[in-house]
Design a protein around this motif. Structure first.
Motif: not given
Ligand code: MG
Length: 374
Positions: A137-139, A147, A149-150, A247, A249
């Protein structure tokens, strides 16, 4: 004491007795109210349909930054970035890319942007670790607030509005176009910042279109506010620019090749530029006198138009159009297309008969046509 009272009722269902309680106001109106959401789905609703898997395409992977782009990462350093909590960006640069340094916090661009086209490439941690939202998870937060989403969604399950390509918590991606962990993936994004009235009221919401690996995953969606977890976040009044933020995460997601192009605004014309035709009324006899055929004096393939009267206007029939075009008078010999720059300017002979016309459309050269006697 409250005017509210509790009523107890007894309902028999399938032979078994059920005691039902309902709250009522003094006027016996039920107090139960629904709380709608913009999409009708609850945020992170696990029943929301998951997108179909689509074959990724690589048409933008490793796309070089255009000459007028703002390069946010060229493979060498994080000079364009800083920690979102202040100070230098402390993520890990290696092998022409960089990776989230878990625990170091989000990073953001030093510069702020509004309307932008963004290109960004990312790769999920390989081997994959974790499940649901706890998997790669990142973003990408545009304006630090919205965001895209990644996350590792390759053969991995989570709620639809939290998948890769989702505008987090608001819009699931149209397709799941993710690649396996470790593979480079490309985002190409068009973002329009929210617009506000001078008093800070929202005039136009932020809008996002996005391709993930060449597949359209967001189609000009209007954001209902900042993306968020657990509760709705309103727009920040009057704020139309912000940093690009990535992000942390807690997962070492990799990035490379990040650039953006600022997008110009489509502005309406100023009062001086606005050219709305000021239509005049002409007698029917004057209009009838202009009707007829007009032909271009050309060696070959000369244009011929037919002009007829329809009510207070003229109709112009062009040979390459199935339907005639209405043209409206703005002067006794001058007629314009109501919606398009262009029209006809007639010329009369000494006896007052129409003998020629000049056709102009847009930036094309004026085309002189002579009346054809039948
Ligand atoms: Mg994210």
């Amino acid at each position: 004491m409250s005017a509210r009272k509790v009523r107890l009722g007894r309902i028999v269902l399938g032979g078994s007795a059920v005691v039902a309680a309902s709250l009522a106001t003094a006027g016996d109106q039920p107090r139960v109210a629904s709380i709608p959401t913009p999409s009708g789905w609850r945020q992170h609703d696990v029943h929301r349909p998951k997108p179909t898997v689509a074959e990724p395409a690589d048409w933008s992977l490793a796309a070089p930054a255009p000459p007028d782009a703002v390069v946010l990462f060229d493979g060498r350093n994080l000079d364009a970035w800083e920690s979102a909590s202040g100070g230098p960006a402390e993520w890990t640069v290696a092998d022409g890319g960089f990776a989230v340094a878990p625990g170091k916090g989000a990073i953001r661009t030093k510069e702020e942007f509004g309307d932008v086209q963004i290109h960004l490439e990312w790769a999920s941690p390989d081997p994959a670790v974790g499940t649901g939202q706890n998997r790669g998870n990142s973003g990408l937060f545009v304006m630090g607030a919205f965001e895209l989403q990644i996350i590792d969604s390759y053969k991995a399950d989570t709620y639809a509005d939290g998948m890769a390509g989702a505008l987090y918590g608001q819009y699931p991606p149209l397709y799941n176009a993710t690649k396996p962990p470790g593979a480079w993936q490309a985002y190409d994004i068009a973002f329009r910042a929210p617009r506000f009235s001078p008093d800070g009221a929202l005039r136009e919401p932020a809008r996002v279109s996005a391709f993930l690996n060449g597949v359209l995953v967001q189609d000009n969606e209007s954001l209902v506010g900042g993306t968020s977890w657990l509760e709705a976040v309103a727009y920040e009044p009057g704020v139309s620019t912000g940093p690009i933020e990535l992000q942390d995460h807690g997962h070492p997601v990799k990035f490379r090749n990040i650039w953006l192009r600022k997008l110009p605004e489509r502005r309406p014309p100023t009062d001086a530029e606005r050219q709305e035709p000021k239509v005049v009324a002409l007698p029917a006899a004057e209009l009838d006198a202009l009707a007829g055929s007009y032909a271009e004096q050309a060696e070959e393939r000369g244009l011929t138009i037919e002009v007829t009267r329809q009510g207070d206007d003229l109709l112009m029939r062009l040979p390459f159009r199935a339907t005639p075009l209405r043209i409206v008078p703005i002067a006794p010999l001058q007629f314009v297309l109501p919606y398009t720059q262009g029209g006809l300017t007639f010329e009369k002979d000494e006896k007052g008969r129409a003998k020629a016309v000049q056709l102009t459309i847009g930036d094309g050269s004026p085309r002189p046509l002579k009346r054809v006697e039948k």
